[in-house]
Design an enzyme around this catalytic site. Sequence first.
Site, PDB file in Angstrom:
ATOM      1  CG  ASP A  31     -16.341   5.517 -14.316  1.00 29.12           C
ATOM      2  OD1 ASP A  31     -16.592   6.729 -14.143  1.00 29.12           O
ATOM      3  OD2 ASP A  31     -16.013   4.756 -13.376  1.00 29.12           O
ATOM      4  CD  GLN A  84      -9.291   7.167  -4.832  1.00 26.21           C
ATOM      5  OE1 GLN A  84      -9.610   6.101  -5.319  1.00 26.21           O
ATOM      6  NE2 GLN A  84     -10.091   7.839  -4.004  1.00 26.21           N
ATOM      7  CE1 TYR A 149      -7.710  14.439  -5.995  1.00 24.69           C
ATOM      8  CE2 TYR A 149      -7.663  16.565  -4.895  1.00 24.69           C
ATOM      9  CZ  TYR A 149      -8.146  15.743  -5.888  1.00 24.69           C
ATOM     10  OH  TYR A 149      -9.084  16.227  -6.772  1.00 24.69           O
ATOM     11  CG  PHE A 206     -13.428  16.052  11.089  1.00 18.15           C
ATOM     12  CD1 PHE A 206     -13.097  15.069  11.998  1.00 18.15           C
ATOM     13  CD2 PHE A 206     -14.516  15.842  10.237  1.00 18.15           C
ATOM     14  CE1 PHE A 206     -13.814  13.874  12.055  1.00 18.15           C
ATOM     15  CE2 PHE A 206     -15.239  14.659  10.284  1.00 18.15           C
ATOM     16  CZ  PHE A 206     -14.890  13.671  11.192  1.00 18.15           C
TER      17      PHE A 206
HETATM   18  N1  LIG Z   1     -15.768  17.152  -6.659  1.00 18.26           N
HETATM   19  C1  LIG Z   1     -14.902  18.091  -6.337  1.00 18.26           C
HETATM   20  O1  LIG Z   1     -15.140  18.907  -5.451  1.00 18.26           O
HETATM   21  C2  LIG Z   1     -13.594  18.205  -7.094  1.00 18.26           C
HETATM   22  C3  LIG Z   1     -12.758  19.292  -6.767  1.00 18.26           C
HETATM   23  C4  LIG Z   1     -11.561  19.427  -7.457  1.00 18.26           C
HETATM   24  C5  LIG Z   1     -11.226  18.534  -8.447  1.00 18.26           C
HETATM   25  N2  LIG Z   1     -12.043  17.489  -8.725  1.00 18.26           N
HETATM   26  C6  LIG Z   1     -11.653  16.569  -9.802  1.00 18.26           C
HETATM   27  O2  LIG Z   1     -12.728  16.440 -10.683  1.00 18.26           O
HETATM   28  C7  LIG Z   1     -12.730  15.132 -11.262  1.00 18.26           C
HETATM   29  C8  LIG Z   1     -14.087  14.463 -11.048  1.00 18.26           C
HETATM   30  O3  LIG Z   1     -14.321  14.390  -9.646  1.00 18.26           O
HETATM   31  P1  LIG Z   1     -15.688  13.847  -9.032  1.00 18.26           P
HETATM   32  O4  LIG Z   1     -15.965  14.619  -7.814  1.00 18.26           O
HETATM   33  O5  LIG Z   1     -16.692  13.738 -10.113  1.00 18.26           O
HETATM   34  O6  LIG Z   1     -15.207  12.392  -8.561  1.00 18.26           O
HETATM   35  P2  LIG Z   1     -15.914  10.969  -8.739  1.00 18.26           P
HETATM   36  O7  LIG Z   1     -15.152  10.041  -7.848  1.00 18.26           O
HETATM   37  O8  LIG Z   1     -17.375  11.098  -8.536  1.00 18.26           O
HETATM   38  O9  LIG Z   1     -15.651  10.624 -10.270  1.00 18.26           O
HETATM   39  C9  LIG Z   1     -14.431  10.053 -10.724  1.00 18.26           C
HETATM   40  C10 LIG Z   1     -14.805   8.869 -11.623  1.00 18.26           C
HETATM   41  O10 LIG Z   1     -13.571   8.304 -12.099  1.00 18.26           O
HETATM   42  C11 LIG Z   1     -13.727   6.883 -12.080  1.00 18.26           C
HETATM   43  N3  LIG Z   1     -12.381   6.297 -11.967  1.00 18.26           N
HETATM   44  C12 LIG Z   1     -11.570   6.268 -10.881  1.00 18.26           C
HETATM   45  N4  LIG Z   1     -10.428   5.641 -11.176  1.00 18.26           N
HETATM   46  C13 LIG Z   1     -10.501   5.261 -12.478  1.00 18.26           C
HETATM   47  C14 LIG Z   1      -9.638   4.558 -13.359  1.00 18.26           C
HETATM   48  N5  LIG Z   1      -8.436   4.134 -12.947  1.00 18.26           N
HETATM   49  N6  LIG Z   1     -10.050   4.335 -14.636  1.00 18.26           N
HETATM   50  C15 LIG Z   1     -11.275   4.762 -15.061  1.00 18.26           C
HETATM   51  N7  LIG Z   1     -12.155   5.428 -14.263  1.00 18.26           N
HETATM   52  C16 LIG Z   1     -11.757   5.669 -12.992  1.00 18.26           C
HETATM   53  C17 LIG Z   1     -14.571   6.585 -10.854  1.00 18.26           C
HETATM   54  O11 LIG Z   1     -15.203   5.319 -10.924  1.00 18.26           O
HETATM   55  C18 LIG Z   1     -15.562   7.756 -10.885  1.00 18.26           C
HETATM   56  O12 LIG Z   1     -16.736   7.406 -11.581  1.00 18.26           O
HETATM   57  C19 LIG Z   1     -11.553  14.400 -10.631  1.00 18.26           C
HETATM   58  O13 LIG Z   1     -10.447  14.528 -11.481  1.00 18.26           O
HETATM   59  C20 LIG Z   1     -11.319  15.166  -9.343  1.00 18.26           C
HETATM   60  O14 LIG Z   1      -9.973  15.037  -8.918  1.00 18.26           O
HETATM   61  C21 LIG Z   1     -13.227  17.305  -8.078  1.00 18.26           C
END
Ligand SMILES: NC(=O)c1ccc[n+]([C@@H]2O[C@H](COP(=O)([O-])OP(=O)(O)OC[C@H]3O[C@@H](n4cnc5c(N)ncnc54)[C@H](O)[C@@H]3O)[C@@H](O)[C@H]2O)c1
Length: 308
Positions: A31, A84, A149, A206
């Site tokens: 991370d 992201q 996204y 919103f």
């Molecule tokens: N939370 C949701 O509702 C949701 C819904 C659909 C999909 N997702 C997907 O699930 C996954 C996890 O989402 P989340 O909600 O836990 O998000 P989050 O932002 O909490 O976790 C993502 C992690 O990735 C790390 N990160 C970002 N860019 C990076 C890079 N270049 N190299 C290494 N680490 C990096 C961040 O520091 C973070 O800790 C993501 O792929 C997101 O697109 C989440």
Amino acid sequence: MKVLVTGGAGFIGSHILTRLLADNYEVVCLDNFDPYYDPLTKRKNIEPFLSSSYFSLIEGDINDPSLLMSAMEGCDYVFHEAAQAGVRISVEDPMKPHMVNASGTLAVLEAAVKCGVKKVVNASSSSVYGTVRYLPFDEDHPTIPVSPYGVSKLAAEHYCRVFSELYGLNTISLRYFTVYGPRMRPDLAISIFTRAALDNKPIQIFGDGTKTRDFTYIDDVVDANIRAIKKGSGVYNIGGGHHISILDLAHEIINVNDSSSAIEYYPPVKGDAEHTYAETKKAQCELGWKANTSIYDGLKKYASWVRE
Ligand SMILES: NC(=O)c1ccc[n+]([C@@H]2O[C@H](COP(=O)([O-])OP(=O)(O)OC[C@H]3O[C@@H](n4cnc5c(N)ncnc54)[C@H](O)[C@@H]3O)[C@@H](O)[C@H]2O)c1
């Protein structure tokens, strides 16, 4: 068994790590503690793991090929959660989600082939669907994302498919539908609404609140990931089966928290999908997965975690 979790310090990744460590996997967390939201929150997420001899942390970017190779060395499976995240931020800055989600996933897949990884479980999103042709979305629904996204997550899915076809790498993409629960990202509606409700402050919507969302509790998402190690390939919807409007969600959160918050309306935001609603029969049949947590129970569990 050794496993890499990219983005393991984030919301979903840290819950997957908890489960893997409980199941005695040796885990590596890669991370970069991206400042999209407070990196200290992410440090706290992984704090309980630091004393485990089964856990190692590598700080850095998935777009750094040599770091990625060393993180993946000897790993059987990869849970690829780094991204992201966030639809709205992608409208303001479309390049960053492309670099992390599309290019970053490509880097993860290339390293996985080189390291002989058995399977990559890719975190995808309901945002790949975008424009609604019919509801609920099954996996054959057209994918017409309405945000940068969504485009970047769809590109990542296609890279996974092509790497399976061209290089024989086992991949599976789980299309999560708005995930919530303890440690959830602070930019998501349930988090913002719950904190406002607990302080009896106005809940800001919103648009007119008629947009609908399917919400999925974190424990159900972790369960889907664990099943995906052994079963399935291609894409699967992972949704809670709760198709409720944002206005009803706000009322439910007010009720659950016994709050006196008012609701305020603001202009709609670009890039937000109108509706998300998952058909999860494919995951039920092929992964044996079904969401177990009702929205009411999930909101209550989340609210008590916020209070603590
Ligand atoms: N939370 C949701 O509702 C949701 C819904 C659909 C999909 N997702 C997907 O699930 C996954 C996890 O989402 P989340 O909600 O836990 O998000 P989050 O932002 O909490 O976790 C993502 C992690 O990735 C790390 N990160 C970002 N860019 C990076 C890079 N270049 N190299 C290494 N680490 C990096 C961040 O520091 C973070 O800790 C993501 O792929 C997101 O697109 C989440």
